[in-house]
Write an enzyme that holds these catalytic residues in place. Structure first.
Site, PDB file in Angstrom:
ATOM      1  NE  ARG A 238      -0.037 -10.969  54.031  1.00 18.28           N
ATOM      2  CZ  ARG A 238      -0.433 -11.691  55.077  1.00 18.28           C
ATOM      3  NH1 ARG A 238      -0.842 -11.107  56.186  1.00 18.28           N
ATOM      4  NH2 ARG A 238      -0.398 -13.010  55.029  1.00 18.28           N
ATOM      5  CD  GLU A 267       4.990  -7.142  57.613  1.00 12.00           C
ATOM      6  OE1 GLU A 267       5.275  -8.326  57.903  1.00 12.00           O
ATOM      7  OE2 GLU A 267       3.837  -6.708  57.593  1.00 12.00           O
ATOM      8  CG  HIS A 285       2.774  -9.657  60.398  1.00 14.01           C
ATOM      9  ND1 HIS A 285       2.988  -9.603  59.048  1.00 14.01           N
ATOM     10  CD2 HIS A 285       1.622 -10.359  60.553  1.00 14.01           C
ATOM     11  CE1 HIS A 285       2.023 -10.253  58.407  1.00 14.01           C
ATOM     12  NE2 HIS A 285       1.177 -10.724  59.308  1.00 14.01           N
TER      13      HIS A 285
END
Ligand code: GLV
Length: 324
Positions: A238, A267, A285
Site C-alpha cells: 500500500r 491514489e 496498482h
C-alpha cells in the site's frame, strides 16, 4: 428470498452472472469510483455491500446501510474500511485472501526486473526515436541473479516472492513482526534479520506488510538512508507504507538506486516529481490484475456476501467481534 446487494463497480462477467442469479442486485453501471453520497444512497435497504479498495467505507456509510449484514471487500487489504465502526455496529467485514497471492508476487517481480534492467526506460528511449544503437555502456543496471533480496513482511505474498527468488539464485533475508519457525525458514530458504539489517544489506527490497498504524510510513527518510546507494525498492503493498516525498528525495539524490511502485500515497494522484524521474517504474496498482485472479476475487467476495446474508459466518471474516 434473494438478498438485496449493492455493488460499487462492475466485476468480471462470470461474477456478474453469479450475482444476478443469486441476489437482487443493484450496481454502479459506470466504470468509475462512486462518490460517498452515491454509496450512501446505494446502501439504503441493502442486505449486503460489495465494495472495492477505492471505496472509503466509514461510519456514516455504515449508518446509512442500517440493514447491512455484511461489507464484503473485493481486495485482500481492508484499510479502506473502518472495521472498528463495523464491529460496533455488528456488521461482519470480509476480504479476499489467498487468491491474489501469486499475481501480486508476480507483479513485485515484474517491477524488480523492470527497474533493474531498465526495460521501461529503454522503451521510452526506443519510442523517442533517439536510440542510436547498441552500446557497451548503455542503460546498464544491477545484476538480479545472485544478489540479495530483502523482504519486509513475510505473509502469503512475501513468501510467494521468496519462492520465486530461488530461480534467480538470490539470498533472501526477511523481517517480519513474528519470526517463522526454523523449519519453515529452511523450507523457504530465507534468513531472519532485524529490519535495519535487511534494509542495509539487501540489493532489492520488497515490501509486503498490510497498511495499519504501525506500518504507515514504515519507510521514511531515516529508513531510506540505511539502504545501499544502489538498492532497488519495490512496493506492491500500500502506498502509505512509504513516505512518498522522502522516496522522491532518495531517488533524486542517489541515496538509493531505483524503485518500482504499484501503489501510491494518494491514489490516483502521484507525486509530480516522481513522474519526472527515470530511475523509477510506475505501475497503476495492477498487483491482482489478471483475468483469473480478479474472477476468483469476485467469486470469493460474493461467497462471503451470500454466506453472511443467509445468517452464516462468512469464510473470510476479518472482525469476529461483529458476532459477539
Ligand atoms: C489489492 O491491492 C488488494 O488489497 O487486494
Amino acid at each position: 428470498m434473494k438478498p438485496k446487494v449493492f455493488l460499487t463497480r462492475e466485476l468480471p462477467p462470470e461474477c456478474m452472472r453469479l450475482l444476478t442469479e443469486s441476489t437482487e442486485l443493484s450496481y454502479n453501471h459506470e466504470d468509475r469510483v462512486l462518490t460517498k453520497q452515491e454509496i450512501i444512497s446505494g446502501v439504503q435497504n441493502m442486505d449486503g455491500l460489495i465494495c472495492l479498495l477505492t471505496d472509503t467505507i466509514d461510519d456514516e456509510i455504515l449508518a446509512a446501510g442500517s440493514k447491512l449484514q455484511v461489507v464484503s471487500n473485493f481486495a485482500v487489504g481492508f484499510n479502506n474500511i473502518d472495521v472498528n465502526a463495523a464491529t460496533r455496529r455488528q456488521i461482519p467485514v470480509t476480504n479476499t485472501p489467498g487468491v491474489l497471492t501469486n499475481s501480486t508476487a508476480d507483479m513485485a517481480w515484474a517491477l524488480m526486473m523492470d527497474a533493474a534492467r531498465r526495460v521501461t526506460e529503454g522503451d521510452r528511449l526506443v519510442r523517442s526515436g533517439q536510440w542510436s544503437g547498441w552500446g557497451p555502456l548503455q542503460l546498464l543496471g544491477p545484476d538480479v541473479s545472485g544478489s540479495t533480496l530483502g523482504l519486509i513482511g513475510l505473509g502469503r505474498i512475501g513468501k510467494a516472492v521468496a519462492k520465486r527468488a530461488r530461480g534467480f539464485e538470490m539470498q533472501v533475508r526477511y523481517w517480519n513482526r513474528t519470526r517463522l519457525s526454523e523449519s519453515e525458514e529452511a523450507e523457504l530458504g530465507v534468513q531472519y534479520f532485524p529490519m535495519e539489517q535487511v534494509l542495509a544489506e539487501s540489493d532489492f527490497i520488497s515490501l509486503h506488510v498490510a497498511l495499519n498504524d504501525e506500518t504507515h510510513h514504515l519507510n521514511s527518510s531515516r529508513e531510506l538512508s540505511q539502504l545501499k546507494s544502489t538498492a532497488c525498492l519495490i512496493n506492491t503493498a500500500r502506498g502509505p507504507v512509504i513516505h512518498e516525498a522522502a522516496l522522491v528525495k532518495a531517488l533524486k539524490n542517489g541515496i538509493i538506486g531505483s524503485a518500482g511502485l504499484d501503489v501510491y500515497e494518494e491514489e490516483p494522484a502521484v507525486d509530480k516529481e516522481l513522474l519526472r524521474l527515470d530511475n523509477v517504474v510506475l505501475a497503476p496498482h495492477l498487483g491482482s490484475a489478471t483475468i483469473g485472479t480478479r474472477t476468483k476475487m469476485g467469486n470469493m467476495a460474493i461467497e462471503n456476501c451470500l454466506a453472511a446474508c443467509s445468517g452464516n459466518k462468512p469464510p473470510n471474516l476479518i472482525n469476529p467481534g461483529a458476532y459477539v
